[in-house]
Design a protein around this motif. Structure first.
Motif, mmCIF file in Angstrom:
data_model
loop_
_atom_site.group_PDB
_atom_site.id
_atom_site.type_symbol
_atom_site.label_atom_id
_atom_site.label_comp_id
_atom_site.label_asym_id
_atom_site.label_seq_id
_atom_site.Cartn_x
_atom_site.Cartn_y
_atom_site.Cartn_z
ATOM 1 N N HIS A 1 12.088 5.860 -5.467
ATOM 2 C CA HIS A 1 11.287 6.211 -6.637
ATOM 3 C C HIS A 1 10.499 4.997 -7.138
ATOM 4 O O HIS A 1 9.326 5.104 -7.504
ATOM 5 N N PHE A 2 11.154 3.848 -7.132
ATOM 6 C CA PHE A 2 10.492 2.611 -7.554
ATOM 7 C C PHE A 2 9.332 2.286 -6.612
ATOM 8 O O PHE A 2 8.238 1.941 -7.060
ATOM 9 N N ARG A 3 9.569 2.402 -5.319
ATOM 10 C CA ARG A 3 8.489 2.150 -4.352
ATOM 11 C C ARG A 3 7.348 3.149 -4.548
ATOM 12 O O ARG A 3 6.173 2.794 -4.449
ATOM 13 N N ALA A 4 7.680 4.399 -4.793
ATOM 14 C CA ALA A 4 6.659 5.437 -4.911
ATOM 15 C C ALA A 4 5.707 5.183 -6.072
ATOM 16 O O ALA A 4 4.500 5.435 -5.946
ATOM 17 N N GLY B 1 3.024 4.744 -3.556
ATOM 18 C CA GLY B 1 2.676 6.114 -3.215
ATOM 19 C C GLY B 1 3.855 6.923 -2.704
ATOM 20 O O GLY B 1 4.889 6.381 -2.335
ATOM 21 N N GLY B 2 3.663 8.221 -2.716
ATOM 22 C CA GLY B 2 4.688 9.130 -2.232
ATOM 23 C C GLY B 2 5.447 9.840 -3.334
ATOM 24 O O GLY B 2 6.445 10.506 -3.071
ATOM 25 N N ASN B 3 4.978 9.732 -4.568
ATOM 26 C CA ASN B 3 5.647 10.455 -5.650
ATOM 27 C C ASN B 3 4.930 11.773 -5.924
ATOM 28 O O ASN B 3 3.826 12.005 -5.449
ATOM 29 N N THR C 1 3.564 12.851 -8.540
ATOM 30 C CA THR C 1 2.359 12.769 -9.374
ATOM 31 C C THR C 1 1.128 12.420 -8.546
ATOM 32 O O THR C 1 0.013 12.537 -9.038
ATOM 33 N N THR C 2 1.340 11.980 -7.335
ATOM 34 C CA THR C 2 0.294 11.519 -6.406
ATOM 35 C C THR C 2 -0.542 10.371 -6.973
ATOM 36 O O THR C 2 -1.666 10.145 -6.554
ATOM 37 N N SER C 3 0.008 9.641 -7.920
ATOM 38 C CA SER C 3 -0.657 8.473 -8.486
ATOM 39 C C SER C 3 0.294 7.295 -8.381
ATOM 40 O O SER C 3 1.491 7.432 -8.622
ATOM 41 N N ASN C 4 -0.240 6.171 -8.013
ATOM 42 C CA ASN C 4 0.582 4.968 -7.895
ATOM 43 C C ASN C 4 -0.280 3.749 -8.167
ATOM 44 O O ASN C 4 -1.511 3.817 -8.122
ATOM 45 N N GLY D 1 14.216 2.544 -16.470
ATOM 46 C CA GLY D 1 13.290 2.130 -17.525
ATOM 47 C C GLY D 1 12.016 1.524 -16.963
ATOM 48 O O GLY D 1 10.907 1.814 -17.433
ATOM 49 N N ILE D 2 12.151 0.685 -15.948
ATOM 50 C CA ILE D 2 10.968 0.083 -15.325
ATOM 51 C C ILE D 2 10.108 1.166 -14.674
ATOM 52 O O ILE D 2 8.874 1.124 -14.766
ATOM 53 N N ILE D 3 10.721 2.130 -14.046
ATOM 54 C CA ILE D 3 9.963 3.220 -13.422
ATOM 55 C C ILE D 3 9.209 4.013 -14.489
ATOM 56 O O ILE D 3 8.003 4.274 -14.351
#
Length: 156
Positions: free
Chosen positions: A10-13, A17-19, A21-24, A133-135
């Motif tokens: 999730h943090f990497r996404a 990318g790859g989440n 929301t398609t936004s990173n 929290g960071i995510i």
């Protein structure tokens, strides 16, 4: 898949990318020049300030994983360096990506017990709460970056 692996993914996404929301961050910042990044709109933070701010917390948490003391303070989280060239901006972004990947690698090897341990001090909560929290914090500022990009491209 264990919880640490899911958190690291999730943090990497949110960074690469790859989440859902398609936004990173990497995609949002890919076509942002240093001039765009330093463009001020009304009393909003600049893209540079927001990018530094998000990365400031990643770097501070990464330091803890690297056996250094937690030294970050909210009052300094917008104290970004002055960026005066495209190469300085690109170098900053490269540090953002490098630190994000380094933190993700630390996250994915946490044990279940470590996730629930205090993060340096009980007042900061657990490793789990800091990672989530960071995510969440990054998603929040990612939305601001996306809006600022649209405003800058429209020359408002």
């Amino acid at each position: 898949m264990n919880l640490s692996t899911v958190l690291a993914k999730h943090f990497r996404a949110i960074h690469f990318g790859g989440n859902w929301t398609t936004s990173n961050l990497r995609d949002q910042l890919a076509n942002v020049s240093y001039k765009d990044a330093t463009t001020e709109i009304s009393d909003c933070n600049t893209i540079l300030a927001l990018t530094f701010h998000v990365s400031y917390y990643v770097t501070g948490v990464l330091d803890v994983f690297n056996n250094k003391p937690l030294e970050i303070r909210d009052k300094f989280s917008y104290d970004h360096p002055k960026i005066t060239s495209e190469s300085e901006w690109q170098n900053m972004l490269e540090r953002v990506w490098t630190n994000a990947e380094a933190l993700a690698k630390h996250i994915e090897i946490l044990t279940e017990d470590q996730l629930w341990q205090n993060f340096t001090d009980p007042k900061y909560g657990s490793y789990y709460s800091n990672i989530t929290g960071i995510i969440e914090h990054t998603h929040y500022h990612l939305g601001q970056i996306a809006i600022l990009k649209k405003l800058i491209k429209k020359d408002i």
